[in-house]
Enzyme design. Structure first.
Site, mmCIF file in Angstrom:
data_model
loop_
_atom_site.group_PDB
_atom_site.id
_atom_site.type_symbol
_atom_site.label_atom_id
_atom_site.label_comp_id
_atom_site.label_asym_id
_atom_site.label_seq_id
_atom_site.Cartn_x
_atom_site.Cartn_y
_atom_site.Cartn_z
ATOM 1 N N ASP A 72 0.839 -1.204 0.000
ATOM 2 C CA ASP A 72 0.000 0.000 0.000
ATOM 3 C C ASP A 72 0.875 1.255 0.000
ATOM 4 O OD1 ASP A 72 0.837 -0.184 2.609
ATOM 5 O OD2 ASP A 72 -1.133 0.122 3.518
ATOM 6 N N SER A 73 2.203 1.053 -0.032
ATOM 7 C CA SER A 73 3.106 2.171 -0.323
ATOM 8 C C SER A 73 2.778 2.758 -1.695
ATOM 9 C CB SER A 73 4.569 1.715 -0.270
ATOM 10 O OG SER A 73 4.768 0.587 -1.093
ATOM 11 N N ASP A 94 -0.860 -6.057 0.108
ATOM 12 C CA ASP A 94 -1.156 -5.355 1.358
ATOM 13 C C ASP A 94 -2.651 -5.100 1.488
ATOM 14 O OD1 ASP A 94 0.917 -4.831 3.071
ATOM 15 O OD2 ASP A 94 1.584 -3.055 1.993
ATOM 16 N N LYS A 114 -1.049 -9.341 3.120
ATOM 17 C CA LYS A 114 -0.226 -8.903 4.255
ATOM 18 C C LYS A 114 -1.056 -7.983 5.138
ATOM 19 C CE LYS A 114 3.533 -6.011 3.788
ATOM 20 N NZ LYS A 114 3.114 -4.781 4.496
ATOM 21 N N GLU A 163 -0.877 -5.541 8.708
ATOM 22 C CA GLU A 163 0.069 -4.836 9.584
ATOM 23 C C GLU A 163 -0.334 -4.945 11.048
ATOM 24 O OE1 GLU A 163 0.698 -0.718 8.686
ATOM 25 O OE2 GLU A 163 1.369 -1.126 6.646
ATOM 26 N N GLU A 214 9.970 -4.020 10.048
ATOM 27 C CA GLU A 214 10.343 -2.725 9.461
ATOM 28 C C GLU A 214 10.910 -1.790 10.523
ATOM 29 O OE1 GLU A 214 7.391 -0.991 6.910
ATOM 30 O OE2 GLU A 214 8.537 0.866 6.649
HETATM 31 O O1 KIV Z 1 3.705 -1.052 1.549
HETATM 32 C C1 KIV Z 1 4.859 -1.505 1.413
HETATM 33 O O2 KIV Z 1 5.538 -1.279 0.416
HETATM 34 C C2 KIV Z 1 5.401 -2.311 2.500
HETATM 35 C C3 KIV Z 1 6.874 -2.581 2.498
HETATM 36 C C4 KIV Z 1 7.618 -1.365 2.879
HETATM 37 C C5 KIV Z 1 7.250 -3.729 3.348
HETATM 38 O O3 KIV Z 1 4.693 -2.702 3.375
#
Ligand code: KIV
Length: 277
Positions: A56-57, A95, A125, A127, A195
């Protein structure tokens, strides 16, 4: 065996959850990079990554948001579907965005199910290590969806984490982090991203759980490493954290190419006869 520079042949078999789990304490570290579209996903897949993470970056790197919090489920499905189309070999992990899995176990299952069904991803994924997240992980793995955990600096909670981005610097927080990792393992995760935590803490977590850890800003003792592709390529050139190593300077290349194109057109050098019909 490798064809060039560590990359597997294009015929190599697909990476599955068992293959990722088998890399715990392996000499062969897991290689993980982000991708948000089919083109970059194909390029990194062809270059031998084990996991393509549709992070989600995307919200901060591509979409111009200040944080990942505004990213929606529909946006993640859009990016994940595109990335999926580019990948033949690597495992695709997506994510889950903010508030799509914390409210209730039922919502978590429904939303993770949507990502799996609509994008064709292999895993998701989630968090954090709070009771709400552990409950969600248990429910989602319970219906057969593989889940990657994510501890330490968790960007969706950045407003709650305080000023220092590096987490678990004191003993109490470090012990809590190890405890959260064990709970996530017990709830069924197949791997955990760590992280922005001290190397010693990442090592302690890595030794405490039987699933692979994947570090970003967490030192060399994890079972694998992940970076955001646009950061390591030097495309996202305003982001300069200490842990980041740049393997290219593509933002400079883009600006230079665009300037040279403009100069050529203005000067009448492009298109020339070689580039005309
Ligand atoms: O959103 C993302 O790119 C991430 C990575 C930094 C692990 O969660």
């Amino acid at each position: 065996m490798s064809s060039e520079g560590g990359a597997p042949p294009s015929s190599a078999k697909r990476v599955g959850i068992r293959d990722v789990r088998a890399r715990k304490n392996s000499a062969e570290k897991l290689i993980v990079l982000t991708a948000y579209d089919a083109l970059f996903a194909r390029l990194i897949d062809e270059s031998g990554v084990d996991i393509v993470l549709v992070g989600d970056s995307a919200g901060t790197v591509l979409l111009g948001y200040d944080t990942t919090i505004p990213v929606t489920l529909d946006q993640m499905i859009h990016h994940a579907s595109a990335a999926r189309r580019g990948v033949k070999r690597a495992l695709v992990t997506v994510d889950m965005p903010f508030l799509t899995y914390q409210v209730s176990a039922e919502q978590a299952v429904t939303n993770c199910g949507r990502v799996m069904q609509e994008s064709g991803a292999d895993s998701v994924k989630l968090e954090g290590g709070s009771a709400e997240v552990v409950r969600a992980v248990r429910a989602v793995t319970g219906v057969g969806i593989p889940v990657m955990g994510h501890l330490g600096y968790t960007p969706q909670s950045e407003h709650a984490l305080g000023r220092s981005r590096v987490q678990a610097r004191d003993d109490r927080d470090a012990l809590a982090l190890v405890e959260h990792a064990k709970r996530l393992e017990d709830a069924g995760v197949f791997s955990i991203v760590l992280e922005l935590i001290p190397r010693t803490v990442a090592r302690a977590v890595t030794q405490a759980v039987s699933v692979p850890t994947i570090g970003i800003g967490a030192g060399a003792d994890c079972d694998g490493q992940v970076l955001v592709l646009h950061d390591m390529l030097g495309l996202n050139d305003r982001f300069t954290p200490k842990f980041l190593k740049r393997y290219a300077t593509l933002a400079d290349d883009v600006r230079s190419a665009v300037r040279r194109f403009g100069d050529d057109v203005r000067a009448g050098r492009y298109p020339d006869d070689d580039h005309s019909f």
